[in-house]
Design a protein around this motif. Sequence first.
Motif, PDB file in Angstrom:
ATOM      1  N   GLU A   1      19.020  -3.969   8.098  1.00 51.50           N
ATOM      2  CA  GLU A   1      19.551  -2.834   9.174  1.00 51.50           C
ATOM      3  C   GLU A   1      20.171  -1.738   8.152  1.00 51.50           C
ATOM      4  O   GLU A   1      21.200  -1.952   7.272  1.00 51.50           O
TER       5      GLU A   1
ATOM      6  N   TYR B   1      17.124   1.678  11.139  1.00 54.44           N
ATOM      7  CA  TYR B   1      16.002   0.599  11.167  1.00 54.44           C
ATOM      8  C   TYR B   1      16.841  -0.698  11.154  1.00 54.44           C
ATOM      9  O   TYR B   1      17.834  -0.969  10.811  1.00 54.44           O
TER      10      TYR B   1
ATOM     11  N   SER C   1      12.100   1.135  14.222  1.00 53.19           N
ATOM     12  CA  SER C   1      12.486   2.288  13.306  1.00 53.19           C
ATOM     13  C   SER C   1      12.573   3.469  14.174  1.00 53.19           C
ATOM     14  O   SER C   1      11.788   3.612  15.167  1.00 53.19           O
TER      15      SER C   1
ATOM     16  N   GLU D   1      17.795   8.518  10.596  1.00 50.97           N
ATOM     17  CA  GLU D   1      16.723   7.375  10.694  1.00 50.97           C
ATOM     18  C   GLU D   1      17.821   6.033  11.001  1.00 50.97           C
ATOM     19  O   GLU D   1      18.964   6.013  10.259  1.00 50.97           O
TER      20      GLU D   1
ATOM     21  N   PRO E   1       7.615   3.598   8.822  1.00 47.57           N
ATOM     22  CA  PRO E   1       8.240   3.727   7.473  1.00 47.57           C
ATOM     23  C   PRO E   1       7.041   3.412   6.379  1.00 47.57           C
ATOM     24  O   PRO E   1       7.359   3.870   5.412  1.00 47.57           O
TER      25      PRO E   1
ATOM     26  N   ASP F   1      10.711  -5.050  14.820  1.00 44.71           N
ATOM     27  CA  ASP F   1      10.795  -4.093  13.659  1.00 44.71           C
ATOM     28  C   ASP F   1      11.179  -2.891  14.251  1.00 44.71           C
ATOM     29  O   ASP F   1      10.232  -2.173  14.360  1.00 44.71           O
TER      30      ASP F   1
ATOM     31  N   ARG G   1      19.771   5.855   2.321  1.00 42.59           N
ATOM     32  CA  ARG G   1      19.852   4.745   3.230  1.00 42.59           C
ATOM     33  C   ARG G   1      21.031   3.957   3.017  1.00 42.59           C
ATOM     34  O   ARG G   1      20.955   3.523   1.924  1.00 42.59           O
TER      35      ARG G   1
END
Length: 304
Positions: A294, A279, A255, A277, A63, A253, A73
């Motif tokens: 999230e 996350y 991604s 994507e 990211p 974390d 997002r």
Amino acid sequence: MINLRLLAITAAMLLPTAFAQADETENLYQQPVDPAASKTEKTVLSTGLLPAGHLFKPLLADPRWAHFSASYRNYQNNSFDGSDIASVSFGETIPFYRSNFGQSNAQWEAGLQAGVFSDFNIGTPSKDLVNTDFIASMYTSIRSGNFSAFGRLFHQSSHLGDEFLLRKTNEKFQRVNLSYEGADMKLSYELPFGLRLYGGGGGLFDREPSKLKPWLAQYGAEFRSPWRLNFASLRPIVAVDIKNFQENNWNNDLSARAGFEFENLKVLGRKLQILGEYYNGYSPSGQFYREKVEYFGIGAHYHF
């Protein structure tokens, strides 16, 4: 210590030069300097000042890898400012000088990498700017065949948007003056059939707040399909990046990104990628680094 904030300005001034050189080659990783070079020498790039290409390929799911992008997002919890977020990034990796190690095909380069990463809450009437991270670094990278490495000395600072702060005037939101320098290194190896593995780590210093714990690790995998869908000049891509910070008790974390690279849609030598994507982890947006988030999203990315 040199104020690394100035590097972002310098890098922005040199972007047109880097783009102009990127336009001169179709695919530098497949094009040797010597047309008669064997298959094991296909990653040898041009040398000298402001060379074209890069020895270390970008991390597609990171990211905070400096590149040009715009994403939508949808956040699944209330740890960020709203659920509908537009995220944009502006950045580049600019090699200043490249050379070979003696008479071998192993090469090294040094340059600047700088990026700006911003989040906007598009669910508010004025599409409020929420957070902006500035990252600037001096880097060096090496490549020998399918092995490459990338090390940098970097600065990061994070800032809240004015509209966001005005909305939070009467709320108990605690602003953090987050700023630090750091050093890290990543090692990468490219396997057959478009697979790539990488990993590394680093540490932070000159930290504010000073109690911020320093150590971090990063690793991941990528698949860039060597097979192209000729009917649309599409190339499938899948990438996963994982970071662990001592500050967050070494929690993952995660991604993940997947989608397609459009080989015929290029801007200044950069190929367009449309990637979905996901996350899950502590927020990569600096002012919210204590918050677990999230989200699902989709974005357009330009990578070399």
